[in-house]
Design an enzyme around this catalytic site. Structure first.
Site, PDB file in Angstrom:
ATOM      1  N   SER A   1      30.485 -26.016 109.248  1.00 38.67           N
ATOM      2  CA  SER A   1      29.388 -26.146 110.214  1.00 38.67           C
ATOM      3  C   SER A   1      28.245 -25.185 109.925  1.00 38.67           C
ATOM      4  O   SER A   1      27.316 -25.088 110.710  1.00 38.67           O
ATOM      5  CB  SER A   1      29.901 -25.909 111.639  1.00 38.67           C
ATOM      6  OG  SER A   1      30.359 -24.591 111.785  1.00 38.67           O
TER       7      SER A   1
ATOM      8  N   LYS B   1      29.555 -23.694 121.249  1.00 40.50           N
ATOM      9  CA  LYS B   1      28.421 -23.153 120.493  1.00 40.50           C
ATOM     10  C   LYS B   1      27.166 -23.088 121.356  1.00 40.50           C
ATOM     11  O   LYS B   1      26.419 -22.093 121.340  1.00 40.50           O
ATOM     12  CB  LYS B   1      28.183 -24.014 119.256  1.00 40.50           C
ATOM     13  CG  LYS B   1      29.290 -23.907 118.211  1.00 40.50           C
ATOM     14  CD  LYS B   1      29.069 -24.880 117.077  1.00 40.50           C
ATOM     15  CE  LYS B   1      30.189 -24.779 116.032  1.00 40.50           C
ATOM     16  NZ  LYS B   1      30.015 -25.761 114.945  1.00 40.50           N
TER      17      LYS B   1
END
Length: 772
Positions: free
Chosen positions: A677, A720
């Site tokens: 990611s 996140k």
């Protein structure tokens, strides 16, 4: 000064108890049973004394020996015939000086008898050696006492204790044992025991010679008859014959009462017939008794009635858990279907999420909402298949597996059964327990689950199985295929605040028995705990810190007299918990060259990681630091390739790649990092360093990159985004395909953040680079 004490008394017909002696006593007379109850209600001490005539049913003062033993009751067992079996340990000798016989119980006042112990070692040691040597010979000749007793006595230094322990192991006339008990002098008692032992040795030798002569004349049939009669006599003397008979009758009654399947009932009947003809002392008797005990104590045919009230179920879930709306909705859907179709073969639910988010307590709430019994087993560290399926009865100490053991505890055939930590199952040379679970968790097979110990089919089809795990990665695919996974990602700060205020603080105040007005934890203190003293997806550590605050508050109330109320706020919390344990990562600079703000997922929630890139003169090498895993290293290589492929578009000279080295660093180097990611973050930082174009560090980003510059979706979006919100960032770049995950983001967070959904790396560069 004479020490006089009062105790309830039990007169003994055929037993003399000594100090240090642990022995079972069968109690049947009403006054004796009452004496046991009185002792249980007080200090569990009781006085035991031998009757002079065992035939007297209601002995008076003159019918008992005045010297007896004060004993402590270790265990009480009620027998089926309304009598009591107690296990006692002799404590000290005593002499009766007053006999109080009321209507229900006999009490005695006793004077404690002191043992007269000599300090003359010249007399003490030889006497001890002679006594032990004589006792050893007695063991060998009589064979009435285990050899281990002698080995134990050798290590005891006290002659006084040795005399009592030897006396407690002698099988001689009661009058002789009473005589030994009444001797105060340890030396005289030892001499008396030596005399009795020598007499018994001579008798045993004579008896042995007679037995040899008789044995030679006996036929095989006579010998077997004699031995069987001897065993019966011994069992009757010890009272075990009645115990075994009572056990067999109880087991037989249960077999007839229980709604067992026909196959199971036949198996139980066969084993019972075998038990009836077995010698009571046989090792196999114990095995068969234990097997039948397991068989008849399982809840055959016992079902609890489901009482499904969707509104009440919703109230229970809301009462026990804050937030988790989608999880609760799925549970209520399941309950609604179960109400309409009770016999449906429902899915095996698997709650997956970090520690402390409430997976286990959700299962308990489901059991309460269904009105079913709840049972839980932890599978963490289970490596042996036999722990699931059980051991075969041929093994010593064999037992059923954890599933059958828990069904016995559940006391019904349809409990809510929680299999905790299913992701932590192991496997080794003893088998694969996850494979053994397949049969139990498969709705098509579990109606005939076979445990190795039971050797009969057991129906698990009505059991509502729930499993929990921290991750699905370590769950075998075949097992995972049989489960419906419900992810519990963790709590936002707002949810943690409400959980702490509505659930955790009241719970801890109640457990510590303290009024809420005396110890008050303010809202600012709760926020301080969440931001600076805990870092987790769940609330387990938050509860520990709250408990610590309550304890420290109670300590102040107790130790400082002038304090009537303790208020804990953000201003004084450091006084109670010390300095802050964590810091909130904040972005200090608005624009920097070679720095990009990335978003990362951890088991404790989201984090922001500012990825740094520096270039310097060299020969085109690239170094990566910060404990980067293999996947992230590949992302860095791909990011560099993407930047190289766009060198012409962004006017990057070739020599910048050939004559300069590049160093990529992800801060907090002591923390391992990995995962697909970080591609767009690394590419942005590299592009910034090579072009000297500053990056807007207040824009957070996450996404994987391909060599063509496409941005692929990633996981952990909720965590996140919450990390970006914590760091007060207003812009977040996400892959376009992660648009579906924005529904998971709390509404109050979405209001504060602008989301930029991108499909290619060029769109990222357009957003983050400073416009000249």
């Amino acid at each position: 000064m004479v020490n006089i004490e009062q105790y309830p008394m039990i007169p003994l017909r055929d037993l003399v108890v000594f100090p240090y002696m642990i022995v079972p006593v069968f109690v049947g007379r009403p006054k004796s049973i009452s004496a046991v109850k009185v002792a249980e209600d007080t200090d569990r001490k009781i006085f035991l004394s031998l009757q002079k005539d065992s035939k007297i049913d209601k002995p008076k003062f003159e019918d008992i020996n005045q010297v007896g033993v004060v004993a402590e009751i270790l265990q009480v067992l009620k027998l089926p015939d309304n009598t009591i079996k107690i296990l006692v340990e002799g404590v000290k000798r005593g002499k009766v000086i007053n006999f109080i016989d009321d209507e229900e119980t006999v009490f005695v006042e006793i004077e404690e008898l002191e043992d007269i112990i000599t300090t003359d070692e010249h007399l003490h040691n030889p006497l001890k050696e002679t006594l032990l040597k004589t006792f050893e010979e007695y063991i060998k000749v009589s064979k009435k006492v285990p050899a281990e007793v002698y080995e134990t006595l050798k290590d005891i230094s006290s002659l006084n204790k040795i005399t009592y322990l030897i006396a407690s192991n002698l099988q001689i006339r009661l009058n002789d044992l009473q005589t030994v008990l009444e001797i105060d002098s340890v030396v005289e008692r030892a001499e008396k025991l030596i005399e009795l032992l020598q007499t018994e040795i001579e008798i045993a030798k004579i008896d042995e010679r007679i037995k040899h002569r008789v044995k030679a004349q006996m036929s095989k049939a006579q010998r077997e008859y004699y031995l069987n009669e001897q065993i019966k006599a011994i069992q009757k003397e010890l009272g075990r014959e009645d115990d075994l008979k009572a056990d067999i009758e109880e087991i037989e009654a249960k077999i007839n009462e229980l709604e067992m399947p026909e196959e199971v009932k036949e198996k139980a009947a066969r084993e019972l017939r075998k038990l009836k003809i077995m010698p009571p002392m046989s090792a196999e008797t114990t095995v068969v008794r234990n097997y039948l005990d397991w068989l008849v104590n399982l809840p055959w045919g016992v079902y609890t009635e489901d009482k499904i009230d969707i509104k009440k179920a919703e109230e229970i879930l809301d009462r026990d858990h804050y937030g988790l709306e989608k999880v609760k909705e799925r549970i209520l859907e399941f309950l609604a279907v179960r109400k309409v179709s009770p016999d449906i073969k429902g899915p095996i639910i698997c709650f997956v999420g970090p520690p402390g988010v409430g997976k286990t307590s959700l299962a308990k709430s489901i059991a309460e909402a269904l009105g079913r019994n709840f049972v839980r087993i932890s599978l963490g560290g289970v490596r042996d298949e036999a722990e699931i399926r059980g051991h075969r009865r041929t093994y010593i100490g064999a037992l059923p597996g954890k599933l059958i053991q828990s069904m016995r505890k559940a006391k019904s055939m349809n409990p809510v059964f929680l299999l905790d930590e299913i992701d932590k199952l192991g496997s080794d040379f003893r088998g694969d327990p996850s494979s053994a679970l397949l049969e139990a968790l498969d709705p098509e097979q579990n109606s005939s689950f076979m445990d190795h110990y039971l050797e009969v089919e057991f129906d698990l089809s009505k059991v509502f199985f729930i499993t929990t795990a921290n991750t699905t990665e370590t769950i075998p695919s075949a097992l995972l295929d049989r489960m419906e996974v419900i992810y519990i990602s963790g709590y936002t700060e707002k949810e943690k605040f409400n959980i702490a205020k509505k659930f955790l603080i009241p719970k801890q105040l109640n457990e510590h028995k303290i009024d809420a007005e005396k110890v008050k934890i303010t809202d600012s203190a709760i926020n301080e705990l969440i931001w600076y003293y805990t870092r987790e997806a769940g609330v387990r550590n938050l509860e520990r810190e709250i408990a610590a605050l309550v304890r420290k508050g109670v300590k102040r109330l107790v130790s400082e007299e002038n304090i009537k109320r303790v208020v804990i706020s953000s201003k004084n919390i450091e006084k109670y918990l010390g300095i802050r344990k964590y810091r909130i990562e904040e972005v200090e600079e608005d624009y920097e060259v070679g720095v990009a703000t990335g978003l990362a997922w951890t088991p404790y929630g989201g984090e922001i990681l500012q990825t740094e890139v520096a270039i310097f003169e060299g020969n085109g090498k690239m170094a990566i630091t910060g404990q980067i895993g293999e996947v992230m290293q590949e992302s860095a290589q791909a990011a560099l390739t993407v930047v190289k492929s766009r060198a012409g578009k962004y006017q990057i000279p070739d020599y910048r790649f050939k004559e300069f080295d590049m160093h990529i660093h992800v801060p907090e180097g002591a923390v391992p990092k990995d995962g697909p990611s970080a591609g767009i973050t690394i590419a942005t930082a590299i592009m910034s360093a090579l072009t000297d174009n500053p990056v807007n560090c207040r824009v957070a980003m996450t996404g994987e990159i391909t060599l063509r510059g496409k941005v692929f979706p990633v996981g952990g979006i909720k965590e996140k985004v919450l990390a970006a919100h914590r760091a007060k960032l207003k812009d977040v770049i996400l892959p376009a395909e992660n648009n579906k995950d924005l529904t998971e983001i709390p509404a109050d967070v979405k209001r504060d953040i602008r989301f930029h959904l991108v499909k290619a790396i060029d769109e990222v560069f357009e957003i983050v680079f400073k416009k000249n």
